[in-house]
Scaffold this motif. Structure first.
Motif, PDB file in Angstrom:
ATOM      1  N   ILE A 272      71.850 -50.283  30.127  1.00 27.02           N
ATOM      2  CA  ILE A 272      72.934 -49.696  29.337  1.00 27.02           C
ATOM      3  C   ILE A 272      72.351 -48.945  28.140  1.00 27.02           C
ATOM      4  N   GLY A 273      72.836 -47.717  27.945  1.00 28.60           N
ATOM      5  CA  GLY A 273      72.484 -46.934  26.768  1.00 28.60           C
ATOM      6  C   GLY A 273      73.691 -46.846  25.850  1.00 28.60           C
ATOM      7  N   VAL A 274      73.465 -47.012  24.546  1.00 30.66           N
ATOM      8  CA  VAL A 274      74.552 -46.962  23.558  1.00 30.66           C
ATOM      9  C   VAL A 274      74.407 -45.681  22.750  1.00 30.66           C
ATOM     10  N   MET A 275      75.492 -44.879  22.685  1.00 28.68           N
ATOM     11  CA  MET A 275      75.459 -43.614  21.943  1.00 28.68           C
ATOM     12  C   MET A 275      76.326 -43.686  20.694  1.00 28.68           C
ATOM     13  N   TYR A 276      75.867 -42.994  19.655  1.00 30.54           N
ATOM     14  CA  TYR A 276      76.638 -42.882  18.419  1.00 30.54           C
ATOM     15  C   TYR A 276      76.400 -41.503  17.832  1.00 30.54           C
TER      16      TYR A 276
ATOM     17  N   THR B 202      68.133 -53.372  29.299  1.00 31.41           N
ATOM     18  CA  THR B 202      68.793 -53.954  30.475  1.00 31.41           C
ATOM     19  C   THR B 202      70.134 -54.559  30.072  1.00 31.41           C
ATOM     20  N   ASN B 203      70.988 -54.679  31.042  1.00 28.90           N
ATOM     21  CA  ASN B 203      72.308 -55.296  30.857  1.00 28.90           C
ATOM     22  C   ASN B 203      72.168 -56.651  30.156  1.00 28.90           C
ATOM     23  N   GLU B 204      71.274 -57.478  30.668  1.00 31.01           N
ATOM     24  CA  GLU B 204      71.091 -58.832  30.148  1.00 31.01           C
ATOM     25  C   GLU B 204      70.624 -58.828  28.693  1.00 31.01           C
ATOM     26  N   ASN B 205      69.617 -57.994  28.379  1.00 27.99           N
ATOM     27  CA  ASN B 205      69.086 -57.924  27.011  1.00 27.99           C
ATOM     28  C   ASN B 205      70.138 -57.467  26.013  1.00 27.99           C
ATOM     29  N   LEU B 206      70.933 -56.478  26.413  1.00 30.52           N
ATOM     30  CA  LEU B 206      71.911 -55.913  25.484  1.00 30.52           C
ATOM     31  C   LEU B 206      72.969 -56.937  25.101  1.00 30.52           C
ATOM     32  N   TYR B 207      73.414 -57.724  26.066  1.00 27.25           N
ATOM     33  CA  TYR B 207      74.463 -58.710  25.783  1.00 27.25           C
ATOM     34  C   TYR B 207      73.908 -59.958  25.116  1.00 27.25           C
ATOM     35  N   LYS B 208      72.621 -60.255  25.370  1.00 27.83           N
ATOM     36  CA  LYS B 208      72.018 -61.462  24.803  1.00 27.83           C
ATOM     37  C   LYS B 208      71.469 -61.205  23.400  1.00 27.83           C
ATOM     38  N   GLU B 209      70.828 -60.028  23.219  1.00 23.78           N
ATOM     39  CA  GLU B 209      70.178 -59.757  21.937  1.00 23.78           C
ATOM     40  C   GLU B 209      70.242 -58.274  21.590  1.00 23.78           C
ATOM     41  N   PRO B 210      71.433 -57.775  21.189  1.00 23.95           N
ATOM     42  CA  PRO B 210      71.516 -56.371  20.762  1.00 23.95           C
ATOM     43  C   PRO B 210      70.718 -56.176  19.469  1.00 23.95           C
ATOM     44  N   LEU B 211      69.931 -55.110  19.392  1.00 22.93           N
ATOM     45  CA  LEU B 211      69.064 -54.890  18.232  1.00 22.93           C
ATOM     46  C   LEU B 211      69.714 -54.000  17.174  1.00 22.93           C
ATOM     47  N   HIS B 212      70.393 -52.958  17.594  1.00 20.93           N
ATOM     48  CA  HIS B 212      70.942 -51.997  16.637  1.00 20.93           C
ATOM     49  C   HIS B 212      72.235 -52.537  16.014  1.00 20.93           C
ATOM     50  N   PRO B 213      72.410 -52.398  14.687  1.00 20.26           N
ATOM     51  CA  PRO B 213      73.643 -52.900  14.047  1.00 20.26           C
ATOM     52  C   PRO B 213      74.924 -52.336  14.656  1.00 20.26           C
ATOM     53  N   TYR B 214      74.881 -51.087  15.134  1.00 21.31           N
ATOM     54  CA  TYR B 214      76.075 -50.513  15.782  1.00 21.31           C
ATOM     55  C   TYR B 214      76.398 -51.255  17.073  1.00 21.31           C
ATOM     56  N   THR B 215      75.368 -51.518  17.876  1.00 21.60           N
ATOM     57  CA  THR B 215      75.574 -52.266  19.127  1.00 21.60           C
ATOM     58  C   THR B 215      76.104 -53.665  18.822  1.00 21.60           C
ATOM     59  N   GLN B 216      75.567 -54.288  17.785  1.00 16.79           N
ATOM     60  CA  GLN B 216      76.018 -55.636  17.405  1.00 16.79           C
ATOM     61  C   GLN B 216      77.503 -55.635  17.046  1.00 16.79           C
ATOM     62  N   SER B 217      77.947 -54.586  16.352  1.00 20.88           N
ATOM     63  CA  SER B 217      79.372 -54.513  15.998  1.00 20.88           C
ATOM     64  C   SER B 217      80.234 -54.271  17.236  1.00 20.88           C
ATOM     65  N   LEU B 218      79.731 -53.452  18.177  1.00 24.66           N
ATOM     66  CA  LEU B 218      80.467 -53.234  19.434  1.00 24.66           C
ATOM     67  C   LEU B 218      80.604 -54.537  20.213  1.00 24.66           C
ATOM     68  N   MET B 219      79.501 -55.295  20.285  1.00 22.63           N
ATOM     69  CA  MET B 219      79.501 -56.558  21.031  1.00 22.63           C
ATOM     70  C   MET B 219      80.461 -57.574  20.407  1.00 22.63           C
ATOM     71  N   SER B 220      80.528 -57.565  19.078  1.00 21.20           N
ATOM     72  CA  SER B 220      81.396 -58.539  18.408  1.00 21.20           C
ATOM     73  C   SER B 220      82.877 -58.244  18.660  1.00 21.20           C
ATOM     74  N   ALA B 221      83.178 -56.998  19.091  1.00 21.38           N
ATOM     75  CA  ALA B 221      84.574 -56.609  19.348  1.00 21.38           C
ATOM     76  C   ALA B 221      85.024 -56.932  20.774  1.00 21.38           C
ATOM     77  N   VAL B 222      84.079 -57.325  21.644  1.00 17.91           N
ATOM     78  CA  VAL B 222      84.450 -57.663  23.029  1.00 17.91           C
ATOM     79  C   VAL B 222      85.263 -58.960  23.017  1.00 17.91           C
TER      80      VAL B 222
END
Length: 339
Positions: A227-231, A240-260
């Motif tokens: 998965i690629g995240v664009m801003y 990878t799918n697994e890495n992104l959901y388990k340990e998002p690195l970018h603060p924007y991705t972290q905020s997106l994940m917290s909204a799921v």
């Protein structure tokens, strides 16, 4: 998975001119896609997510030259698509297809399904008239519609059925790569699952490679390998799918994940609420494009554009939090807050 990518995207840019004044001179430009790079491997599904207006769909269309890129390279199977002539591009489109977002607008209401699905075969000189008719009926059966429905018009189908026809149109020339531009966002949730399952089955059956564009993270999780995240026109994270959901690195991705949404009502989840609005792509902020809304913003973020690089194995991000020494203390403070 093959080591050599099927598709290599290098420094892709798409700027749209802003014109004004009596003479309609160019007074600015909208930086819809601004220096995006990624690879797609044969047989994989690469998801691309982000807020509305971040440049996801523009990226997908620029890859196929449905809109002309401003700069960059798009290398498909070793050939640079951006340097091809009109005739070379016509031939190449047999291998690269697209499924559009709106199943109502993407089918010509004046044409029968037989003509809509038969046209790509006609353009690429595939078969006789009778053979094309047979292929149309076959592809309709493959996507779960009766072959005799080829004599109907688009208005005689529901939204989910029309999207099946859109998938059939992309699939009928047996492409290797399909760009899926939010193919389920216009459909009911119950129909979304059916279409996603169909697309997974077709990928397995025909050995397809997908670029799957969506704004719904749960949809992308269901179907993607990476998965690629664009801003704001830039790729900020890719893994990878697994890495992104388990340990998002970018603060924007972290905020997106917290909204799921969390399916378990008893499970409490920390939300990261972003302040402010997305800046205009016609006047993006200097430095990191996310710094105006980032909870971990540092002084260097306001002036220095972060490099999109590999932070961990197969985990790429564009963020100063992972730079060396200069930001170690602030990085440590931020990670303490997150934990």
């Amino acid at each position: 998975m093959a080591k050599q990518p099927l598709l290599e995207v290098k420094g892709l840019k798409k700027f749209f001119p802003i014109k004004g004044g009596i003479l309609a001179k160019q007074v600015g430009e909208v930086k819809a896609v601004n220096d995006v790079s990624f690879d797609v491997y044969e047989g994989e599904v690469l998801g691309i997510v982000g807020e509305s207006g971040c440049g996801k769909s523009t990226t997908g269309k620029a890859l196929l030259r449905l809109i002309e890129p401003t700069a960059g390279e798009v290398i498909f199977d070793g050939k640079d698509v951006t340097k091809m002539s009109t005739e070379e591009m016509r031939v190449m489109r047999r291998h690269m297809q697209i499924i559009f977002q709106d199943p109502y607008a993407s089918l010509n209401p004046r044409h029968k399904i037989e003509k809509i699905l038969g046209e790509p075969l006609l353009v690429h000189g595939v078969g006789t008239k009778e053979e094309r008719r047979k292929k149309v009926e076959e592809i309709l059966e493959i996507v779960g519609l009766p072959g005799e429905h080829a004599s109907r018009y688009p208005h005689q189908f529901s939204g989910g059925q029309r999207q099946r026809i859109g998938i059939a149109r992309a699939l009928i020339v047996r492409p290797r790569l399909i760009v899926c531009d939010e193919p389920v966002s216009a459909l009911d949730v119950s129909i979304q699952a059916q279409i996603l399952n169909l697309m997974e089955d077709l990928q397995e059956q025909f050995g397809l490679t997908y670029i799957f564009i969506a704004h719904d993270l749960s949809v992308v999780k269901h179907i993607s390998h990476r998965i690629g995240v664009m801003y704001l026109g830039k790729m900020v994270e890719l893994t990878t799918n697994e890495n992104l959901y388990k340990e998002p690195l970018h603060p924007y991705t972290q905020s997106l994940m917290s909204a799921v949404p969390e399916p378990d009502p008893d499970k409490k989840k920390e939300r990261t609420i972003l302040k402010g609005d997305v800046p205009s792509p016609s006047n993006p902020p200097s430095g990191c494009p996310f710094h105006t809304r980032c909870p971990a913003v540092m002084d260097m973020c306001k002036t220095v554009v972060p490099e999109f690089r590999e932070i961990k194995v197969n985990h790429f991000a564009a963020c100063h939090l992972y730079d060396e020494e200069s930001t170690q203390e602030q990085t440590a403070d931020y990670h303490l807050q997150q934990n």
